[in-house]
Enzyme design. Structure first.
Site, mmCIF file in Angstrom:
data_model
loop_
_atom_site.group_PDB
_atom_site.id
_atom_site.type_symbol
_atom_site.label_atom_id
_atom_site.label_comp_id
_atom_site.label_asym_id
_atom_site.label_seq_id
_atom_site.Cartn_x
_atom_site.Cartn_y
_atom_site.Cartn_z
ATOM 1 N N ALA A 69 15.443 6.320 7.989
ATOM 2 C CA ALA A 69 14.472 6.715 8.998
ATOM 3 C C ALA A 69 13.265 7.286 8.192
ATOM 4 C CB ALA A 69 14.892 7.269 10.026
ATOM 5 N N ASP A 70 11.977 7.084 8.926
ATOM 6 C CA ASP A 70 11.005 7.898 8.292
ATOM 7 C C ASP A 70 9.838 7.982 9.505
ATOM 8 O OD1 ASP A 70 9.238 8.586 5.860
ATOM 9 O OD2 ASP A 70 7.846 7.509 7.061
#
Length: 190
Positions: A69-70
Site C-alpha cells: 500500500a501507499d
C-alpha cells in the site's frame, strides 16, 4: 492463504490486525517509491503500491497473498508526501489548514499468478489551525513518517478535523473495509 504485509508502518499493522486475519510482516530493503511525472495525481498511490508488489516477484510463496500500500495527501493537485523536516511539516499543515484535501491510498493484492490493485479516496476537512497548534503538534508528535505531516488518530485529528467523507481507516493508511472484501473475493476466485 497466508497474508504477507509488505509495510513497516505500525498503523497498517494495527489496522490489518483488526481484521482478525493472520498475517506476517515481510520487508525488502530499498524499494523505490517514485512515479512518472505525467501520472495523474489520483493514480499515484496505486502505481506505487503496484511497484512495491513488483519488487516481491519471486519472493511470494504459492500459498501467499502479498499486500502492499501507499498513501498520499493531495491539496490542489499537489502531492504531500512525508515531510523532510519541521519546516516542511509546518508548510504542509498550513496548506491543509481551513480546507478540504484528499487522502488517497493505493493497494495491491498479489499472488504468484495474479494481482488486483485499487485506490480509495477520502475527503478530509480541517478547521483553520493556529500557528501555535501546528507548532505544538510538530514538537509533540514529530509527524515526519506521515503523508501530509499528520495522523488523524493523533492530537491534530482530535482538534483539527471538522469532517471526513469516506473511510476514516483509509486516512490512517489502510482502507480495511475494502481490503477485507477484496481478499474475500480473491480467495473465492482461487
Amino acid at each position: 492463504m497466508k497474508i504477507i504485509l509488505a509495510s513497516a508502518s505500525p498503523r497498517r499493522k494495527e489496522l490489518l490486525a483488526g481484521l482478525d486475519m493472520d498475517f506476517e510482516v515481510r520487508l525488502l530493503p530499498g524499494i523505490e517509491e517514485s512515479y512518472p511525472d505525467d501520472l495523474p495525481t489520483a493514480k499515484i498511490a496505486e502505481y506505487i503500491a503496484r511497484e512495491k508488489a513488483a519488487a516481491y516477484n519471486g519472493e511470494i510463496g504459492a500459498d501467499e497473498l502479498l499486500l502492499t500500500a501507499d498513501t498520499i495527501v493531495v491539496v490542489d493537485d499537489e502531492v504531500l508526501g512525508k515531510p523532510a523536516d519541521e519546516e516542511d511539516a509546518r508548510r504542509m499543515l498550513r496548506m491543509i489548514s481551513g480546507r478540504t484535501h484528499q487522502v488517497i491510498t493505493g493497494v495491491c493484492l498479489a499472488t504468484r499468478e495474479k494481482n488486483r490493485s485499487f485506490s480509495v479516496e477520502t475527503d478530509v476537512t480541517f478547521k483553520t489551525l493556529k500557528d501555535s497548534e501546528i507548532d505544538y503538534y510538530i514538537k509533540q508528535y514529530r509527524p515526519f513518517d506521515k503523508a501530509g505531516a499528520y495522523g488523524i488518530q493523533e492530537w491534530i485529528g482530535y482538534i483539527g478535523v471538522e469532517s471526513i467523507r469516506g473511510s476514516y481507516f483509509n486516512v490512517m493508511g489502510l482502507p480495511v473495509q475494502r481490503i477485507y472484501n477484496e481478499i474475500k473475493r480473491l480467495s473465492e476466485d482461487l
